[in-house]
Scaffold this active site. Structure first.
Site, PDB file in Angstrom:
ATOM      1  CG  HIS A  17      22.171   6.840 -21.100  1.00 39.86           C
ATOM      2  ND1 HIS A  17      23.167   6.084 -20.501  1.00 39.86           N
ATOM      3  CD2 HIS A  17      22.543   8.130 -20.911  1.00 39.86           C
ATOM      4  CE1 HIS A  17      24.092   6.873 -19.989  1.00 39.86           C
ATOM      5  NE2 HIS A  17      23.730   8.127 -20.220  1.00 39.86           N
ATOM      6  CB  CYS A  65      21.761   1.477 -19.891  1.00 38.10           C
ATOM      7  SG  CYS A  65      21.341   3.214 -20.173  1.00 38.10           S
ATOM      8  CD  GLU A 103      21.758   1.904 -23.727  1.00 43.94           C
ATOM      9  OE1 GLU A 103      22.890   1.428 -23.577  1.00 43.94           O
ATOM     10  OE2 GLU A 103      21.516   3.132 -23.749  1.00 43.94           O
ATOM     11  CB  CYS A 152      26.358   3.250 -18.904  1.00 44.26           C
ATOM     12  SG  CYS A 152      24.642   3.660 -18.480  1.00 44.26           S
TER      13      CYS A 152
END
Length: 210
Positions: free
Chosen positions: A101, A132, A103, A129
């Site tokens: 991801h 993260c 992040e 999410c």
């Protein structure tokens, strides 16, 4: 007489600026799923950026690098498609998705280069999410500002845990510790730079005709 901006006004301007950088970073994302960009800022300086995609030296997601995303894409293209990997369908098996991801990439990039992220602000184009968010909190991120809302889990218990994580973040003059950037304000900024692209297109047209 000169007008001085308040701390809140400056805080909002910085948020729009850094979010515009996150939106630009997002353009590098290579994933059949969502495209997300993230920027880490500490002491009003960009210290790291990240976008979602497969790890370094792996095939890009859209080139078949991630099985889970590939199966989801096939189902999007053909609703009748029966995957031989049912555990890889949307909303399941997040831990076996090869894509990193945005992040996570921003945090990992900072760690790889020995850059301290404790006390930083994370600007990200999509609401983080669960994973993260908890990783950001664990890394010492002070504040998270996102542009588009998203939340995957539907259970009240999971939502309560997510909210407890976000409640540990710290507010600034203009924003809560975990908050959505006003989309209207952001769109106003992006519309203000649109003439730059219009001028560039006109210059190219004139060059071709000349």
């Amino acid at each position: 007489m000169a007008e001085f901006k308040t701390d809140t006004e400056r805080d909002r301007e910085r948020a729009v600026y850094y979010m515009s950088l996150a939106a630009a970073v997002r353009n590098n994302a290579n994933c059949w799923g969502s495209e997300v960009g993230a920027v880490l800022v500490r002491n009003d300086r960009v210290i790291s950026t990240g976008y979602n995609g497969t790890p370094s030296r792996f095939l890009n997601c859209r080139e078949g690098g991630c099985l889970r995303c590939q199966e989801r894409h096939r189902l999007d293209e053909d609703p009748a498609y029966k995957s031989p990997h049912p555990e890889a369908m949307e909303g399941k098996a997040l831990d076996i998705c090869l894509c990193v991801h945005a992040e996570q990439n921003a945090l990992l990039s900072a760690a790889r280069h020995g850059i301290e992220v404790n006390g930083s602000v994370l600007y990200v184009t999509d609401q983080p999410c669960f994973s993260c968010l908890k990783e950001s909190v664990q890394a010492g991120v002070r504040q998270v500002i996102y542009l588009r809302p998203w939340y995957g889990a539907k259970g009240q218990g999971l939502r309560a845990q997510y909210d407890r994580l976000s409640d540990t973040l710290h507010a600034s003059d203009a924003f809560l510790g975990f908050t959505q950037l006003d989309a209207t304000t952001f769109r106003a900024f992006t519309s203000s730079v649109a003439p730059l692209f219009e001028d560039a297109a006109q210059d190219q047209e004139e060059a071709r005709s000349g």
